[in-house]
Write a protein that holds these residues in place. Structure first.
Motif, PDB file in Angstrom:
ATOM      1  N   GLN A   2       0.838  -1.203   0.000  1.00  0.00           N
ATOM      2  CA  GLN A   2       0.000   0.000   0.000  1.00  0.00           C
ATOM      3  C   GLN A   2       0.872   1.251   0.000  1.00  0.00           C
ATOM      4  O   GLN A   2       0.582   2.217  -0.718  1.00  0.00           O
ATOM      5  CB  GLN A   2      -0.923  -0.005   1.216  1.00  0.00           C
ATOM      6  N   THR A   3       1.950   1.243   0.763  1.00  0.00           N
ATOM      7  CA  THR A   3       2.869   2.379   0.804  1.00  0.00           C
ATOM      8  C   THR A   3       3.450   2.653  -0.582  1.00  0.00           C
ATOM      9  O   THR A   3       3.557   3.801  -1.012  1.00  0.00           O
ATOM     10  CB  THR A   3       3.997   2.124   1.825  1.00  0.00           C
ATOM     11  N   ARG A   4       3.830   1.570  -1.270  1.00  0.00           N
ATOM     12  CA  ARG A   4       4.354   1.747  -2.627  1.00  0.00           C
ATOM     13  C   ARG A   4       3.293   2.355  -3.544  1.00  0.00           C
ATOM     14  O   ARG A   4       3.587   3.246  -4.339  1.00  0.00           O
ATOM     15  CB  ARG A   4       4.820   0.405  -3.207  1.00  0.00           C
ATOM     16  N   PHE A   5       2.054   1.900  -3.431  1.00  0.00           N
ATOM     17  CA  PHE A   5       1.012   2.392  -4.327  1.00  0.00           C
ATOM     18  C   PHE A   5       0.566   3.813  -3.972  1.00  0.00           C
ATOM     19  O   PHE A   5       0.071   4.531  -4.831  1.00  0.00           O
ATOM     20  CB  PHE A   5      -0.146   1.390  -4.427  1.00  0.00           C
ATOM     21  N   VAL A   6       0.777   4.251  -2.744  1.00  0.00           N
ATOM     22  CA  VAL A   6       0.573   5.667  -2.423  1.00  0.00           C
ATOM     23  C   VAL A   6       1.554   6.500  -3.246  1.00  0.00           C
ATOM     24  O   VAL A   6       1.196   7.525  -3.836  1.00  0.00           O
ATOM     25  CB  VAL A   6       0.771   5.934  -0.912  1.00  0.00           C
ATOM     26  N   LEU A   7       2.797   6.042  -3.295  1.00  0.00           N
ATOM     27  CA  LEU A   7       3.829   6.737  -4.069  1.00  0.00           C
ATOM     28  C   LEU A   7       3.476   6.753  -5.558  1.00  0.00           C
ATOM     29  O   LEU A   7       3.551   7.795  -6.219  1.00  0.00           O
ATOM     30  CB  LEU A   7       5.175   6.040  -3.835  1.00  0.00           C
ATOM     31  N   LEU A   8       3.071   5.611  -6.093  1.00  0.00           N
ATOM     32  CA  LEU A   8       2.731   5.526  -7.516  1.00  0.00           C
ATOM     33  C   LEU A   8       1.491   6.359  -7.839  1.00  0.00           C
ATOM     34  O   LEU A   8       1.436   7.054  -8.861  1.00  0.00           O
ATOM     35  CB  LEU A   8       2.514   4.061  -7.925  1.00  0.00           C
TER      36      LEU A   8
ATOM     37  N   GLY B   7       0.544   8.990  -6.224  1.00  0.00           N
ATOM     38  CA  GLY B   7       0.963  10.387  -6.131  1.00  0.00           C
ATOM     39  C   GLY B   7       1.568  10.884  -7.425  1.00  0.00           C
ATOM     40  O   GLY B   7       1.259  11.984  -7.890  1.00  0.00           O
ATOM     41  N   GLU B   8       2.424  10.059  -8.027  1.00  0.00           N
ATOM     42  CA  GLU B   8       3.041  10.456  -9.298  1.00  0.00           C
ATOM     43  C   GLU B   8       1.997  10.605 -10.391  1.00  0.00           C
ATOM     44  O   GLU B   8       1.999  11.586 -11.140  1.00  0.00           O
ATOM     45  CB  GLU B   8       4.075   9.404  -9.719  1.00  0.00           C
ATOM     46  N   ARG B   9       1.101   9.641 -10.475  1.00  0.00           N
ATOM     47  CA  ARG B   9       0.116   9.652 -11.558  1.00  0.00           C
ATOM     48  C   ARG B   9      -0.959  10.723 -11.353  1.00  0.00           C
ATOM     49  O   ARG B   9      -1.394  11.374 -12.300  1.00  0.00           O
ATOM     50  CB  ARG B   9      -0.497   8.257 -11.709  1.00  0.00           C
ATOM     51  N   LEU B  10      -1.390  10.920 -10.111  1.00  0.00           N
ATOM     52  CA  LEU B  10      -2.404  11.935  -9.862  1.00  0.00           C
ATOM     53  C   LEU B  10      -1.832  13.348  -9.943  1.00  0.00           C
ATOM     54  O   LEU B  10      -2.536  14.274 -10.333  1.00  0.00           O
ATOM     55  CB  LEU B  10      -3.073  11.692  -8.505  1.00  0.00           C
TER      56      LEU B  10
ATOM     57  N   THR C 151      -7.714  -8.499  -2.252  1.00  0.00           N
ATOM     58  CA  THR C 151      -6.470  -7.850  -1.813  1.00  0.00           C
ATOM     59  C   THR C 151      -6.139  -6.669  -2.714  1.00  0.00           C
ATOM     60  O   THR C 151      -5.724  -5.608  -2.234  1.00  0.00           O
ATOM     61  CB  THR C 151      -5.307  -8.865  -1.800  1.00  0.00           C
ATOM     62  N   THR C 152      -6.334  -6.831  -4.017  1.00  0.00           N
ATOM     63  CA  THR C 152      -6.112  -5.733  -4.959  1.00  0.00           C
ATOM     64  C   THR C 152      -6.967  -4.533  -4.586  1.00  0.00           C
ATOM     65  O   THR C 152      -6.490  -3.395  -4.497  1.00  0.00           O
ATOM     66  CB  THR C 152      -6.419  -6.188  -6.401  1.00  0.00           C
ATOM     67  N   GLY C 153      -8.258  -4.772  -4.342  1.00  0.00           N
ATOM     68  CA  GLY C 153      -9.168  -3.690  -3.967  1.00  0.00           C
ATOM     69  C   GLY C 153      -8.775  -3.037  -2.660  1.00  0.00           C
ATOM     70  O   GLY C 153      -8.809  -1.812  -2.529  1.00  0.00           O
ATOM     71  N   ARG C 154      -8.377  -3.853  -1.702  1.00  0.00           N
ATOM     72  CA  ARG C 154      -8.004  -3.332  -0.379  1.00  0.00           C
ATOM     73  C   ARG C 154      -6.748  -2.459  -0.455  1.00  0.00           C
ATOM     74  O   ARG C 154      -6.695  -1.375   0.121  1.00  0.00           O
ATOM     75  CB  ARG C 154      -7.791  -4.517   0.568  1.00  0.00           C
ATOM     76  N   ILE C 155      -5.737  -2.923  -1.196  1.00  0.00           N
ATOM     77  CA  ILE C 155      -4.490  -2.163  -1.311  1.00  0.00           C
ATOM     78  C   ILE C 155      -4.731  -0.843  -2.035  1.00  0.00           C
ATOM     79  O   ILE C 155      -4.294   0.220  -1.579  1.00  0.00           O
ATOM     80  CB  ILE C 155      -3.403  -2.990  -2.037  1.00  0.00           C
ATOM     81  N   LEU C 156      -5.451  -0.885  -3.152  1.00  0.00           N
ATOM     82  CA  LEU C 156      -5.659   0.325  -3.941  1.00  0.00           C
ATOM     83  C   LEU C 156      -6.555   1.316  -3.196  1.00  0.00           C
ATOM     84  O   LEU C 156      -6.288   2.529  -3.185  1.00  0.00           O
ATOM     85  CB  LEU C 156      -6.247  -0.033  -5.304  1.00  0.00           C
ATOM     86  N   ASP C 157      -7.589   0.809  -2.533  1.00  0.00           N
ATOM     87  CA  ASP C 157      -8.469   1.672  -1.745  1.00  0.00           C
ATOM     88  C   ASP C 157      -7.697   2.331  -0.611  1.00  0.00           C
ATOM     89  O   ASP C 157      -7.790   3.546  -0.389  1.00  0.00           O
ATOM     90  CB  ASP C 157      -9.620   0.824  -1.197  1.00  0.00           C
ATOM     91  N   GLY C 158      -6.893   1.553   0.097  1.00  0.00           N
ATOM     92  CA  GLY C 158      -6.097   2.110   1.194  1.00  0.00           C
ATOM     93  C   GLY C 158      -5.094   3.132   0.704  1.00  0.00           C
ATOM     94  O   GLY C 158      -4.876   4.168   1.345  1.00  0.00           O
ATOM     95  N   ALA C 159      -4.474   2.857  -0.448  1.00  0.00           N
ATOM     96  CA  ALA C 159      -3.507   3.792  -1.015  1.00  0.00           C
ATOM     97  C   ALA C 159      -4.184   5.102  -1.407  1.00  0.00           C
ATOM     98  O   ALA C 159      -3.652   6.193  -1.160  1.00  0.00           O
ATOM     99  CB  ALA C 159      -2.798   3.159  -2.216  1.00  0.00           C
ATOM    100  N   LEU C 160      -5.362   5.005  -2.007  1.00  0.00           N
ATOM    101  CA  LEU C 160      -6.121   6.212  -2.372  1.00  0.00           C
ATOM    102  C   LEU C 160      -6.475   7.032  -1.138  1.00  0.00           C
ATOM    103  O   LEU C 160      -6.296   8.252  -1.116  1.00  0.00           O
ATOM    104  CB  LEU C 160      -7.408   5.819  -3.102  1.00  0.00           C
ATOM    105  N   ALA C 161      -6.981   6.357  -0.106  1.00  0.00           N
ATOM    106  CA  ALA C 161      -7.368   7.062   1.117  1.00  0.00           C
ATOM    107  C   ALA C 161      -6.160   7.750   1.740  1.00  0.00           C
ATOM    108  O   ALA C 161      -6.239   8.910   2.163  1.00  0.00           O
ATOM    109  CB  ALA C 161      -8.002   6.080   2.107  1.00  0.00           C
ATOM    110  N   GLN C 162      -5.035   7.047   1.779  1.00  0.00           N
ATOM    111  CA  GLN C 162      -3.828   7.635   2.366  1.00  0.00           C
ATOM    112  C   GLN C 162      -3.333   8.807   1.525  1.00  0.00           C
ATOM    113  O   GLN C 162      -2.941   9.844   2.049  1.00  0.00           O
ATOM    114  CB  GLN C 162      -2.744   6.554   2.486  1.00  0.00           C
ATOM    115  N   TRP C 163      -3.377   8.661   0.198  1.00  0.00           N
ATOM    116  CA  TRP C 163      -2.920   9.748  -0.676  1.00  0.00           C
ATOM    117  C   TRP C 163      -3.805  10.980  -0.514  1.00  0.00           C
ATOM    118  O   TRP C 163      -3.314  12.106  -0.449  1.00  0.00           O
ATOM    119  CB  TRP C 163      -2.896   9.293  -2.129  1.00  0.00           C
TER     120      TRP C 163
END
Length: 202
Positions: free
Chosen positions: A88-94, A96-99, A172-184
């Motif tokens: 999830q931490t990695r996908f927050v970073l990714l 962030g770059e894309r958004l 798991t995919t949904g959970r990671i991406l949702d958590g990353a979005l919320a954190q971002w």
């Protein structure tokens, strides 16, 4: 940057020439090392991946700065982070770059209106809750609707990376991406210079 056809193809297959850490990692893997675990550290504002490698039962640590090349390599090889929280931490970073690129394209105010209206409509639980707290002065208009297609394309790409490249199941995919979005979203206003903070309790 202009490059000839052969260097363009080489860049697509091997990554940027200026990524010596990634080249060194690939060389170590070619000579028998295996990746045991990967975690992301963000010391001094410069994210880097800490890889634990194993060769003949001996462990060693290697640090690789975050780059598009490393991201592509990890997706191509199915290299996951050490646990779901690290992923999830990695996908927050990714994200962030894309958004940030999307905000540059459509404008920060359109992006904020999009997040506050579109994410709750999608129904991602944590991201929807975070998005409800965003303040935006812009109403949904044609620019926001056009940007929604770009956001969906971006989210589909990241979900495919998680589900197809990294082989996480759908939940798991949904959970990671949702958590990353919320954190971002909770960090968004500072990173984009927007007036859309989560309200402080009074």
């Amino acid at each position: 940057m202009t490059r000839d056809w052969n260097s363009l193809i080489r860049y697509a297959l091997e990554g940027a020439e200026g990524e010596p850490f990634l080249r060194l990692l690939k060389e170590r893997l070619r000579t028998g090392s295996q990746v045991v675990s990967v975690r992301l550290e963000n010391a001094g504002g410069k994210p880097e991946y800490v890889l634990i490698l194993s060769l003949h039962k001996q462990l060693s640590e290697m640090r690789v700065p975050h780059s598009e090349g490393f991201t592509s390599w990890s997706f191509d090889t199915g290299t996951r982070m050490s646990d779901e929280q690290q992923e999830q931490t990695r996908f927050v970073l990714l994200l962030g770059e894309r958004l940030a690129a999307l905000a540059s394209d459509v404008g920060p105010d359109v992006l904020m209106a999009l997040l506050s209206n579109h994410l709750p409509a999608l129904g991602a639980p944590r991201a929807s809750e975070a998005a409800r707290h965003l303040r935006t002065s812009r109403h949904v208009d044609s620019a926001v609707r056009r940007a929604a297609e770009k956001l969906d394309f971006l989210l589909v790409g990241l979900a495919r990376a998680l589900g197809r490249s990294l082989k996480y199941d759908e939940a798991t995919t949904g959970r990671i991406l949702d958590g990353a979005l919320a954190q971002w979203i909770s960090q968004t206003p500072r990173t984009l210079g927007l007036d859309a903070q989560v309200p402080h309790p009074s």
